[in-house]
Design an enzyme around this catalytic site. Structure first.
Site, PDB file in Angstrom:
ATOM      1  N   GLY A 228     -20.726   5.554  32.759  1.00 30.47           N
ATOM      2  CA  GLY A 228     -21.268   6.208  31.770  1.00 30.47           C
ATOM      3  C   GLY A 228     -22.660   5.832  31.201  1.00 30.47           C
ATOM      4  O   GLY A 228     -23.060   5.584  31.819  1.00 30.47           O
ATOM      5  N   SER A 229     -22.722   6.129  29.359  1.00 29.33           N
ATOM      6  CA  SER A 229     -24.017   6.240  29.632  1.00 29.33           C
ATOM      7  C   SER A 229     -24.247   4.436  28.866  1.00 29.33           C
ATOM      8  O   SER A 229     -23.362   3.744  28.905  1.00 29.33           O
ATOM      9  CB  SER A 229     -24.144   6.463  27.761  1.00 29.33           C
ATOM     10  OG  SER A 229     -23.231   5.978  26.629  1.00 29.33           O
ATOM     11  N   THR A 230     -25.716   4.217  29.371  1.00 34.47           N
ATOM     12  CA  THR A 230     -26.476   2.631  28.993  1.00 34.47           C
ATOM     13  C   THR A 230     -25.489   1.891  26.927  1.00 34.47           C
ATOM     14  O   THR A 230     -24.777   0.749  27.498  1.00 34.47           O
ATOM     15  CB  THR A 230     -27.681   3.011  28.611  1.00 34.47           C
ATOM     16  OG1 THR A 230     -28.270   2.887  30.344  1.00 34.47           O
ATOM     17  CG2 THR A 230     -28.314   1.278  28.525  1.00 34.47           C
ATOM     18  N   GLU A 231     -25.767   2.711  26.463  1.00 33.65           N
ATOM     19  CA  GLU A 231     -25.573   2.897  25.187  1.00 33.65           C
ATOM     20  C   GLU A 231     -23.650   2.233  25.009  1.00 33.65           C
ATOM     21  O   GLU A 231     -23.419   1.758  24.430  1.00 33.65           O
ATOM     22  CB  GLU A 231     -25.210   3.634  24.100  1.00 33.65           C
ATOM     23  CG  GLU A 231     -25.239   3.585  22.386  1.00 33.65           C
ATOM     24  CD  GLU A 231     -25.673   4.943  21.462  1.00 33.65           C
ATOM     25  OE1 GLU A 231     -25.578   6.141  22.106  1.00 33.65           O
ATOM     26  OE2 GLU A 231     -25.661   5.038  20.327  1.00 33.65           O
ATOM     27  N   GLY A 233     -22.290   1.712  27.398  1.00 36.41           N
ATOM     28  CA  GLY A 233     -22.340   0.066  28.623  1.00 36.41           C
ATOM     29  C   GLY A 233     -22.288  -1.330  27.469  1.00 36.41           C
ATOM     30  O   GLY A 233     -21.916  -2.326  27.762  1.00 36.41           O
ATOM     31  N   GLU A 250     -21.557   1.178  35.150  1.00 35.62           N
ATOM     32  CA  GLU A 250     -22.657   1.393  36.009  1.00 35.62           C
ATOM     33  C   GLU A 250     -22.942   2.707  34.818  1.00 35.62           C
ATOM     34  O   GLU A 250     -22.164   3.802  34.273  1.00 35.62           O
ATOM     35  CB  GLU A 250     -21.666   2.614  37.145  1.00 35.62           C
ATOM     36  CG  GLU A 250     -21.159   1.954  38.260  1.00 35.62           C
ATOM     37  CD  GLU A 250     -22.344   1.515  39.306  1.00 35.62           C
ATOM     38  OE1 GLU A 250     -23.252   1.626  39.216  1.00 35.62           O
ATOM     39  OE2 GLU A 250     -21.383   0.066  39.962  1.00 35.62           O
ATOM     40  N   CYS A 284     -26.617  10.344  37.209  1.00 31.26           N
ATOM     41  CA  CYS A 284     -27.542   9.337  36.948  1.00 31.26           C
ATOM     42  C   CYS A 284     -28.748   8.935  38.202  1.00 31.26           C
ATOM     43  O   CYS A 284     -29.136   8.860  37.513  1.00 31.26           O
ATOM     44  CB  CYS A 284     -26.705   8.284  37.125  1.00 31.26           C
ATOM     45  SG  CYS A 284     -25.477   7.777  38.657  1.00 31.26           S
TER      46      CYS A 284
HETATM   47  P1  NAD Z   1     -20.277   8.436  27.521  1.00 25.48           P
HETATM   48  O1  NAD Z   1     -20.765   7.029  27.243  1.00 25.48           O
HETATM   49  O2  NAD Z   1     -20.876   9.356  26.348  1.00 25.48           O
HETATM   50  O3  NAD Z   1     -18.966   8.333  28.073  1.00 25.48           O
HETATM   51  C1  NAD Z   1     -17.943   7.803  29.239  1.00 25.48           C
HETATM   52  C2  NAD Z   1     -16.804   7.667  29.016  1.00 25.48           C
HETATM   53  O4  NAD Z   1     -16.914   6.387  28.349  1.00 25.48           O
HETATM   54  C3  NAD Z   1     -15.620   8.669  28.710  1.00 25.48           C
HETATM   55  O5  NAD Z   1     -15.085   8.593  29.484  1.00 25.48           O
HETATM   56  C4  NAD Z   1     -16.143   8.489  26.552  1.00 25.48           C
HETATM   57  O6  NAD Z   1     -14.420   9.379  26.181  1.00 25.48           O
HETATM   58  C5  NAD Z   1     -15.986   6.955  26.628  1.00 25.48           C
HETATM   59  N1  NAD Z   1     -16.526   6.417  25.587  1.00 25.48           N
HETATM   60  C6  NAD Z   1     -16.959   6.848  25.045  1.00 25.48           C
HETATM   61  N2  NAD Z   1     -17.453   6.129  23.665  1.00 25.48           N
HETATM   62  C7  NAD Z   1     -17.254   4.335  23.739  1.00 25.48           C
HETATM   63  C8  NAD Z   1     -16.467   4.265  23.639  1.00 25.48           C
HETATM   64  N3  NAD Z   1     -16.912   3.539  22.726  1.00 25.48           N
HETATM   65  N4  NAD Z   1     -15.989   2.813  24.621  1.00 25.48           N
HETATM   66  C9  NAD Z   1     -14.972   2.962  25.439  1.00 25.48           C
HETATM   67  N5  NAD Z   1     -15.014   4.520  26.127  1.00 25.48           N
HETATM   68  C10 NAD Z   1     -16.002   4.738  25.524  1.00 25.48           C
HETATM   69  O7  NAD Z   1     -20.667   8.828  28.860  1.00 25.48           O
HETATM   70  P2  NAD Z   1     -21.178  10.989  29.022  1.00 25.48           P
HETATM   71  O8  NAD Z   1     -22.231  11.037  28.260  1.00 25.48           O
HETATM   72  O9  NAD Z   1     -19.490  10.839  29.829  1.00 25.48           O
HETATM   73  O10 NAD Z   1     -22.026  10.191  30.890  1.00 25.48           O
HETATM   74  C11 NAD Z   1     -23.533  10.352  30.957  1.00 25.48           C
HETATM   75  C12 NAD Z   1     -23.874   9.050  31.270  1.00 25.48           C
HETATM   76  O11 NAD Z   1     -23.276   8.524  32.368  1.00 25.48           O
HETATM   77  C13 NAD Z   1     -25.540   9.107  31.456  1.00 25.48           C
HETATM   78  O12 NAD Z   1     -25.779   7.813  30.707  1.00 25.48           O
HETATM   79  C14 NAD Z   1     -24.876   8.812  33.181  1.00 25.48           C
HETATM   80  O13 NAD Z   1     -26.700   8.384  33.757  1.00 25.48           O
HETATM   81  C15 NAD Z   1     -23.871   7.996  33.156  1.00 25.48           C
HETATM   82  N6  NAD Z   1     -23.453   7.651  34.809  1.00 25.48           N
HETATM   83  C16 NAD Z   1     -23.931   6.969  35.283  1.00 25.48           C
HETATM   84  C17 NAD Z   1     -23.405   6.929  36.451  1.00 25.48           C
HETATM   85  C18 NAD Z   1     -23.830   5.812  37.257  1.00 25.48           C
HETATM   86  O14 NAD Z   1     -23.557   5.828  38.857  1.00 25.48           O
HETATM   87  N7  NAD Z   1     -24.832   4.529  37.337  1.00 25.48           N
HETATM   88  C19 NAD Z   1     -23.148   8.089  36.931  1.00 25.48           C
HETATM   89  C20 NAD Z   1     -22.556   8.643  36.562  1.00 25.48           C
HETATM   90  C21 NAD Z   1     -22.876   9.086  34.994  1.00 25.48           C
END
Ligand code: NAD
Length: 481
Positions: A228-231, A233, A250, A284
C-alpha cells in the site's frame, strides 16, 4: 448486488455490530455490493481463530505434500472460475478485462502453483560447529499468525502473492482487502475453503483503515505483510517496533525510464505507454519519469503523446478498452490536482489533462496526460501520482541521468532503453531500484523477487524470498556424546 461477510474460523458472519459499507463500480459510480465493516471485537475473534487454526491438528498434521496439493487445488479452482472472478475484479476495481482476465487472474493461479511446489522444498541446513559431540541443524519454521493487508489496485493478484507463500510455509492468515475492492478476495477465500484449507487457517476481515490498524496493533499477530502507500507503511513500521512484529512492506514507486541516444524510439514508446498506463497508471511499478537524451526528446515526446491519446478509454468490461476508470472520485480528484500542479509549476501540457465527459461522465475516467519540459523539482516529478500522468525530461550525459533518476525517495522499478550491450549491463547496478527492466515493459513473475529500495519498502516478495519472509530460522543442538 454482492454482499460479503467476514470469515472467522468456519463461520461466515456479519460484523459484531452489524455495520456494513458499500462498494461501487468506478465505471458508473453505482453501488454494486456491501461488505461487513469489521469491529475491534471481530479483529480479536479473527486473531484467536487464526491462532487456533495455526495450532490445529488439521494444519500442523498436514504433510508438506498435502499442503502442496491444497495450494495446487486453489490454482485449479481459480482457473475453473476465472471468467467470473475476472469479471468481478473488473466490476469492483474498474480494471480493463485484458488485465483482470488476461494478467491478474492467470498470475494469481500461477503463484499458487509456484508455491505448491515450494511446500515440499523448504530446506534447512546442517552447520559445521566446533563443539565436539554435537549435531546442529537449522529448520525454517512458520511465523504463526500473519495479517495480509492489501491495496485496491491489484486486489486478487496481490492477495495471492502473499497468501500462497504464507500457506506453503504453514502459517495461518487474516486477509484484509482494501475497502474499495473487497469482492475478489472474498471469492479467493471461499476457494481456499473449497480446496481443503482447514478451518481457521484462512480468515477474512473486510473493512477500512481501522481494521488494518487494529491488526497492526494486535499483540496476537506475528507478521504484517502489507502492500500500500508509503505513509501507511511508515505507520506500520513505527507501530510494529513495539513488539518487533515481522513486517514486509511493499510501498510506492516513481519509476524512471531512461532512453539512451541509441534507443529504438518506437519500441520505447510502445513499452513506455504500456508501462505507464497499465491499469490506468494505478500500478506501483508504473513508468512515470521519462528521461530522454536531448537529441531524441522532441521525436519521443511527439510519438508518446500520439500513442497515449490514441488509446481507447472505456468501462473495463468492454473488450477494446485499454484505459479504464480510476478507482474512486477521491482518487480522480487527487490525480487531477497533480495535473493542476504541473500546469501551475510551468510544465507544458501536451495531451490529456482532464476528466472524460459525454457517455463516460458518471465514471471516474481521466485522459492519459503527457507533460513536456518537466523539471526534477516539480511535484509531478517527485510524488507518486498513481494515475495516467507522464512527465518527459531531457538530459545530455549518462552520469547526469543516473544521478537524476536516483534522486527520488522511492526505489521500486527503473527501466532503461538502449541497443548497446555494455550500457544494458553496466547501468543497472548504478540505479538504486529493486528491479531494473531493460528494453521491457514492467513484468511480474512468481519466480522473480519484487520489492524496493528506500521508501519503496522493506523486504522482497515472490520467488524464494517470500519463503524467508514467512519463516524464522530455528537451530537445534543435539548432544550426541
Ligand atoms: P493504502 O495504504 O491507503 O491502503 C492499503 C491497505 O491498508 C488498505 O487495505 C487499507 O484499508 C489499509 N490501511 C489504511 N490505513 C491503515 C493503517 N493505518 N494501518 C493498517 N492498514 C491500513 O494504499 P492504497 O491507496 O490502497 O494503495 C495505493 C498504494 O499502494 C500506492 O502508494 C502504491 O504505490 C502502493 N502499491 C505498492 C505496491 C508494491 O508492490 N510496492 C503494489 C501495489 C500498490
Amino acid at each position: 448486488m454482492q454482499s460479503a461477510q467476514l470469515l472467522i474460523g468456519d463461520e461466515w458472519v456479519s460484523a459484531s455490530d452489524g455495520a456494513t459499507s458499500e462498494t461501487i463500480d468506478p465505471a458508473t459510480n453505482t453501488v454494486i455490493g456491501s461488505f461487513a465493516e469489521a469491529t475491534g471485537a471481530d479483529v480479536d475473534a479473527a486473531v484467536a481463530s487464526a491462532r487456533a487454526g495455526f495450532e490445529s491438528d488439521a494444519w500442523q498434521g498436514m504433510t508438506p505434500d498435502q499442503r502442496g496439493k491444497v495450494l495446487w487445488r486453489i490454482a485449479e479452482l481459480l482457473e475453473r472460475d476465472a471468467d467470473q472472478i475476472a469479471a468481478l475484479e473488473t466490476l469492483d476495481q474498474g480494471m480493463p478485462s485484458f488485465v483482470s482476465g488476461g494478467i491478474s487472474l492467470p498470475l494469481a493461479a500461477q503463484v499458487f502453483r509456484y508455491y505448491a511446489g515450494f511446500a515440499t522444498k523448504i530446506e534447512g541446513k546442517v552447520s559445521p560447529i566446533s563443539i565436539p559431540g554435537n549435531l546442529t541443524y537449522q529448520r525454517r519454521v512458520p511465523l504463526g499468525v500473519c495479517a495480509l493487508i492489501t491495496p485496491w489496485n491489484f486486489p486478487l493478484a496481490i492477495a495471492a502473492w502473499k497468501l500462497a507463500p504464507a500457506l506453503a510455509t504453514g502459517n495461518a492468515v487474516i486477509l484484509k482487502p482494501a475497502e474499495q475492492t473487497p469482492l475478489s478476495t472474498v471469492r479467493l477465500v471461499e476457494i481456499c475453503r473449497e480446496a481443503g484449507v482447514p478451518a481457521g487457517v484462512v480468515n477474512l476481515l473486510t473493512g477500512g483503515p481501522e481494521v488494518g490498524k487494529a491488526l497492526v496493533n494486535h499483540r496476537g499477530v506475528d507478521k504484517i505483510s502489507f502492500t500500500g502507500s508509503t505513509e501507511v507503511g511508515q505507520y506500520i513500521a513505527r507501530v510494529s517496533a513495539d513488539d518487533f512484529k515481522r513486517t514486509t512492506l511493499e510501498l510506492g514507486g516513481k519509476a524512471p525510464s531512461i532512453l539512451c541516444a541509441d534507443a529504438d524510439i518506437d519500441a520505447a514508446v510502445m513499452g513506455n505507454v504500456q508501462g505507464a498506463l497499465f491499469n490506468t497508471g494505478q500500478a506501483c511499478g508504473a513508468y512515470t519519469r521519462f528521461f530522454v537524451h536531448s537529441s531524441r526528446v522532441d521525436e519521443y515526446t511527439t510519438k508518446l503523446a500520439a500513442a497515449a491519446s490514441s488509446l481507447t478509454i472505456g468501462p473495463g468490461h468492454k473488450a477494446d478498452t485499454i484505459v479504464g476508470p480510476l478507482v474512486s472520485q477521491e482518487h480522480l480528484d487527487r490525480v487531477d490536482s497533480y495535473v493542476q500542479s504541473g500546469r501551475d509549476q510551468g510544465a507544458e501540457l501536451i495531451t490529456g489533462g482532464s476528466r472524460v465527459d459525454g457517455d463516460l461522465a458518471d465514471g471516474f475516467f481521466y485522459r492519459p496526460t503527457v507533460f513536456g519540459g518537466v523539471t526534477d523539482d516539480m511535484t509531478i516529478a517527485r510524488e507518486e501520482i498513481f494515475g495516467p500522468v507522464l512527465s518527459v525530461m531531457a538530459y545530455d550525459d549518462i552520469d547526469e541521468v543516473v544521478a537524476r533518476a536516483n534522486d527520488t525517495d522511492f526505489g521500486l522499478v527503473a527501466v532503461l532503453w538502449t541497443k548497446d550491450l555494455t550500457t544494458a549491463h553496466t547501468l543497472p547496478p548504478r540505479l538504486r531500484f529493486g528491479t531494473v527492466f531493460v528494453n521491457q515493459l514492467p513484468l511480474i513473475d512468481p519466480g522473480a523477487p519484487w520489492g524496493g529500495f528506500g521508501m519503496s519498502g522493506w523486504g522482497r516478495e515472490l520467488g524464494e524470498y517470500s519463503i524467508d519472509g514467512f519463516t524464522e530460522t530455528q537451530s537445534t543442538f543435539l548432544n550426541l556424546a
